[in-house]
Design a protein around this motif. Sequence first.
Motif, PDB file in Angstrom:
ATOM      1  N   LYS A  19       0.823  -1.215   0.000  1.00 38.19           N
ATOM      2  CA  LYS A  19       0.000   0.000   0.000  1.00 38.19           C
ATOM      3  C   LYS A  19       0.856   1.264   0.000  1.00 38.19           C
ATOM      4  CE  LYS A  19      -2.772  -1.130   3.604  1.00 38.19           C
ATOM      5  NZ  LYS A  19      -2.745  -2.515   4.000  1.00 38.19           N
ATOM      6  N   LYS A  20       0.183   2.353  -0.300  1.00 34.87           N
ATOM      7  CA  LYS A  20       0.802   3.677  -0.250  1.00 34.87           C
ATOM      8  C   LYS A  20       1.478   3.878   1.106  1.00 34.87           C
ATOM      9  CE  LYS A  20      -0.133   8.446  -1.077  1.00 34.87           C
ATOM     10  NZ  LYS A  20      -0.910   9.562  -1.313  1.00 34.87           N
ATOM     11  N   GLY A  21       2.723   4.351   1.075  1.00 35.80           N
ATOM     12  CA  GLY A  21       3.446   4.570   2.324  1.00 35.80           C
ATOM     13  C   GLY A  21       4.368   3.426   2.713  1.00 35.80           C
ATOM     14  N   ASP A  22       4.178   2.263   2.052  1.00 34.00           N
ATOM     15  CA  ASP A  22       5.040   1.122   2.369  1.00 34.00           C
ATOM     16  C   ASP A  22       6.465   1.366   1.876  1.00 34.00           C
ATOM     17  OD1 ASP A  22       2.997  -0.293   3.502  1.00 34.00           O
ATOM     18  OD2 ASP A  22       2.636  -1.610   1.776  1.00 34.00           O
ATOM     19  N   GLU A  23       7.397   0.809   2.621  1.00 35.97           N
ATOM     20  CA  GLU A  23       8.785   0.761   2.155  1.00 35.97           C
ATOM     21  C   GLU A  23       9.106  -0.682   1.808  1.00 35.97           C
ATOM     22  OE1 GLU A  23      11.774   3.586   4.230  1.00 35.97           O
ATOM     23  OE2 GLU A  23      10.295   3.022   5.742  1.00 35.97           O
ATOM     24  N   VAL A  24       9.806  -0.890   0.714  1.00 35.94           N
ATOM     25  CA  VAL A  24      10.025  -2.260   0.233  1.00 35.94           C
ATOM     26  C   VAL A  24      11.479  -2.486  -0.188  1.00 35.94           C
ATOM     27  CG1 VAL A  24       7.648  -2.505  -0.611  1.00 35.94           C
ATOM     28  CG2 VAL A  24       9.433  -1.685  -2.168  1.00 35.94           C
ATOM     29  N   VAL A  25      11.850  -3.776  -0.207  1.00 39.75           N
ATOM     30  CA  VAL A  25      13.012  -4.217  -0.963  1.00 39.75           C
ATOM     31  C   VAL A  25      12.484  -4.649  -2.327  1.00 39.75           C
ATOM     32  CG1 VAL A  25      14.801  -5.982  -1.182  1.00 39.75           C
ATOM     33  CG2 VAL A  25      14.266  -5.039   1.060  1.00 39.75           C
ATOM     34  N   ALA A  26      13.130  -4.221  -3.396  1.00 37.67           N
ATOM     35  CA  ALA A  26      12.748  -4.661  -4.742  1.00 37.67           C
ATOM     36  C   ALA A  26      13.914  -5.457  -5.325  1.00 37.67           C
ATOM     37  CB  ALA A  26      12.422  -3.471  -5.630  1.00 37.67           C
ATOM     38  N   SER A  83       7.916   3.323  -1.506  1.00 37.17           N
ATOM     39  CA  SER A  83       9.316   3.693  -1.733  1.00 37.17           C
ATOM     40  C   SER A  83      10.238   2.485  -1.620  1.00 37.17           C
ATOM     41  CB  SER A  83       9.739   4.798  -0.776  1.00 37.17           C
ATOM     42  OG  SER A  83       9.682   4.318   0.540  1.00 37.17           O
ATOM     43  N   VAL A  84      11.216   2.464  -2.505  1.00 40.99           N
ATOM     44  CA  VAL A  84      12.168   1.349  -2.525  1.00 40.99           C
ATOM     45  C   VAL A  84      13.312   1.675  -1.567  1.00 40.99           C
ATOM     46  CG1 VAL A  84      13.711  -0.053  -3.920  1.00 40.99           C
ATOM     47  CG2 VAL A  84      11.546   0.751  -4.892  1.00 40.99           C
ATOM     48  N   PHE A  85      13.346   0.973  -0.455  1.00 40.32           N
ATOM     49  CA  PHE A  85      14.368   1.172   0.574  1.00 40.32           C
ATOM     50  C   PHE A  85      15.691   0.577   0.096  1.00 40.32           C
ATOM     51  CE2 PHE A  85      16.564  -0.632   4.318  1.00 40.32           C
ATOM     52  CZ  PHE A  85      16.731   0.508   5.075  1.00 40.32           C
ATOM     53  N   GLN A  86      15.599  -0.584  -0.574  1.00 40.85           N
ATOM     54  CA  GLN A  86      16.816  -1.270  -1.033  1.00 40.85           C
ATOM     55  C   GLN A  86      16.513  -2.020  -2.336  1.00 40.85           C
ATOM     56  OE1 GLN A  86      20.236  -1.963   0.406  1.00 40.85           O
ATOM     57  NE2 GLN A  86      20.299  -2.581  -1.731  1.00 40.85           N
ATOM     58  N   PRO A  87      17.072  -1.557  -3.465  1.00 40.31           N
ATOM     59  CA  PRO A  87      16.901  -2.323  -4.695  1.00 40.31           C
ATOM     60  C   PRO A  87      18.053  -3.307  -4.903  1.00 40.31           C
ATOM     61  CG  PRO A  87      17.747  -0.127  -5.185  1.00 40.31           C
ATOM     62  CD  PRO A  87      17.718  -0.245  -3.690  1.00 40.31           C
ATOM     63  N   TYR A  88      17.750  -4.447  -5.505  1.00 42.33           N
ATOM     64  CA  TYR A  88      18.780  -5.367  -5.980  1.00 42.33           C
ATOM     65  C   TYR A  88      18.433  -5.697  -7.431  1.00 42.33           C
ATOM     66  CZ  TYR A  88      19.690  -6.435  -0.976  1.00 42.33           C
ATOM     67  OH  TYR A  88      19.974  -6.371   0.364  1.00 42.33           O
ATOM     68  N   VAL A  89      19.349  -5.496  -8.347  1.00 42.54           N
ATOM     69  CA  VAL A  89      19.102  -5.816  -9.763  1.00 42.54           C
ATOM     70  C   VAL A  89      20.289  -6.609 -10.301  1.00 42.54           C
ATOM     71  CG1 VAL A  89      18.666  -4.897 -12.080  1.00 42.54           C
ATOM     72  CG2 VAL A  89      17.770  -3.682 -10.073  1.00 42.54           C
ATOM     73  N   GLY A  90      20.042  -7.787 -10.811  1.00 42.49           N
ATOM     74  CA  GLY A  90      21.124  -8.619 -11.360  1.00 42.49           C
ATOM     75  C   GLY A  90      20.688 -10.064 -11.479  1.00 42.49           C
ATOM     76  N   LEU A 140       8.725  -3.885   4.278  1.00 42.95           N
ATOM     77  CA  LEU A 140       9.627  -3.775   5.427  1.00 42.95           C
ATOM     78  C   LEU A 140       8.944  -3.233   6.674  1.00 42.95           C
ATOM     79  CD1 LEU A 140      12.618  -2.298   3.449  1.00 42.95           C
ATOM     80  CD2 LEU A 140      12.522  -4.568   4.483  1.00 42.95           C
ATOM     81  N   ASP A 141       9.431  -3.678   7.828  1.00 43.03           N
ATOM     82  CA  ASP A 141       9.157  -2.992   9.087  1.00 43.03           C
ATOM     83  C   ASP A 141      10.523  -2.665   9.699  1.00 43.03           C
ATOM     84  OD1 ASP A 141      10.169  -5.325  10.159  1.00 43.03           O
ATOM     85  OD2 ASP A 141       8.295  -5.988  11.068  1.00 43.03           O
ATOM     86  N   ASP A 142      10.549  -2.155  10.913  1.00 36.49           N
ATOM     87  CA  ASP A 142      11.831  -1.717  11.478  1.00 36.49           C
ATOM     88  C   ASP A 142      12.825  -2.873  11.599  1.00 36.49           C
ATOM     89  OD1 ASP A 142      10.979   0.857  11.597  1.00 36.49           O
ATOM     90  OD2 ASP A 142      10.355   0.783  13.707  1.00 36.49           O
ATOM     91  N   GLU A 143      12.334  -4.035  12.049  1.00 37.18           N
ATOM     92  CA  GLU A 143      13.240  -5.170  12.226  1.00 37.18           C
ATOM     93  C   GLU A 143      13.809  -5.628  10.877  1.00 37.18           C
ATOM     94  OE1 GLU A 143      11.563  -8.980  13.261  1.00 37.18           O
ATOM     95  OE2 GLU A 143      13.403  -9.620  14.284  1.00 37.18           O
ATOM     96  N   LEU A 144      12.928  -5.774   9.890  1.00 34.56           N
ATOM     97  CA  LEU A 144      13.393  -6.241   8.575  1.00 34.56           C
ATOM     98  C   LEU A 144      14.367  -5.237   7.957  1.00 34.56           C
ATOM     99  CD1 LEU A 144      10.090  -7.746   7.096  1.00 34.56           C
ATOM    100  CD2 LEU A 144      12.081  -8.997   7.964  1.00 34.56           C
ATOM    101  N   LYS A 145      14.119  -3.945   8.174  1.00 37.78           N
ATOM    102  CA  LYS A 145      15.020  -2.920   7.652  1.00 37.78           C
ATOM    103  C   LYS A 145      16.424  -3.078   8.229  1.00 37.78           C
ATOM    104  CE  LYS A 145      12.455   1.275   6.891  1.00 37.78           C
ATOM    105  NZ  LYS A 145      12.213   2.613   7.439  1.00 37.78           N
TER     106      LYS A 145
END
Lengths: 332, 215
Positions: free
Chosen positions: A250-257, A287-294, A312-317
């Motif tokens: 959802k809107k506002g989420d931070e993710v690893v992509a 928002s993408v907190f951490q991208p990995y491409v490869g 992500l949540d605080d622990e996963l971050k």
Amino acid sequence: MQRIINHPDLVVEDMLEGFVKAHPDLIAKTDHAKVLKYKDCPVPEKVGVVTGGGSGHKPAFIGYLGKNMLDAVAAGEIFSSPSAQAFFDAFKAADSGKGVACLYGNYAGDNMNVKIAVMDAEDEGIEVKTVVANDDVASAPIHEKEKRRGVAGEILMWKVGGAKAALGGDLDEVVDAAQKAIDHTRSVGIGLSPCTIPSAGKPNFEIKEGTMEVGIGHHGEAGIKVEPLKSANEMAAMCLDIILPDLPFKKGDEVVALVSGLGATPVMELYIFYNKVDEILREKGISVFQPYVGNYFTSLEMKGVTLTLMKLDDELKELISLNANSVGLKQF
Amino acid sequence: MMSHIDNSKSGSIVLDLIKVIQDNKEYLSEIDGAIGDGDHGINMNKGFTIAGENLANTGAPLATSFKLLGNVLINEIGGSMGPLYGTLFRKMAVAIREHDSIEAKDFLKMLQNALSGIQQLSDAKVGDKTLMDTLVPAVQAFDTALGNEKTFTECLDSMSEAAEKGMRSTEDLVAKIGRASRLGERSRGVQDAGATSCCLLLQTLAKSTKERLSD
């Protein structure tokens, strides 16, 4: 079949030998020829983190052995589960006395071999707990989530589990963190051309020129639909349309992509694909907190791409951010 | 009446099982290739051949031979077939290891123990297009025949017929479990490789047992 191999039945053995020789700073052999370990494992006072799976997915699975990552890995034949003995020997190699977290993907063979190995480990006084990855949205509907396969999301599960263990988490904490990681993760793949297991000599499935298979599995398992080949932007939109509503993100989420090629896709094209993924996520307020491409999790020489998102949540971050040193993932 | 086999003299039954897998290696891979990886024959042959090398000229009893075959499959093969067939043969060994003489009722217990071992490992049921489509009705047929006071030979014949029928039933099924299940409807029309190897093994087990029956 144009391949750089010797005897087709010995590709796994030959590859493992070469891998050990190429990465002496990270990798060591064990007494079992199909089990490799991080050279400093067992790390004293640390929960062992183990996985295993069929070969053909480089850099998965052995490429994620390393500091703050996996301790031991059981390798199977191409696309075929390691034996129960191999899983058991990986548990033994990784155990410092603090127990072992076995973080693996949901496939029939792996489930059975892990089950037998866990029983054998119990008999030897090694405590093993398991987390089964099931991040592949296309492999079953949400109400049959337990049937879903584990795919590239496994890497994020290993990263999180490995980090939790490295930070001193006990076995339950490591397993809980890894479970949270996979519960927060969704993946989907698109296949453009098939792959050939060397000992079989010919592709065991087909993707017609000019078409693509949406939702394809890591071994060529059939996807949701076959469609005319589309642009990278359309593929990115299509993948997000499948993944986003499933969690839902959802809107506002931070993710690893995590965008991974399937083996034969030029890395350039992965960036073309990621460009649109990032753009669409921004538009949706994610928002993408951490991208990995490869090429993080491949399928021999299959052409195609997979997209994985982890909310992500605080622990996963914190756990995703911890440094890591492995062949497939380096973070400093 | 031919009523039993001697455990100590019947280890060569396992050598016959090994041979039938070796002889059908390519056939099994070929049918597996239609909806699976195409490696069923290769993997089965690898495990059974290693067991054969370990068993050759040992004269080991039947229970010991089953155990060795089971252990090799579990330790060396992996995939799905290693643990499934490995468990099948280990559980057969456990069921008969205390018996010098194996009568029809002991043979049934051996089959049932093997079946329950597999059921602990996998949720596959009849109709899912797996080796269970062969194994379950075969064990059931032996049980029914014995309940009807048929001879050991007749029980074995019933088992073989049911195994064959079960194997053939998989052709018209849609795979519900294992890798072929991802193909859904596309898996229909092809006989399941695991059900086929299971039928070959059960029919060879029946034939070899019949050849060794004595009073």
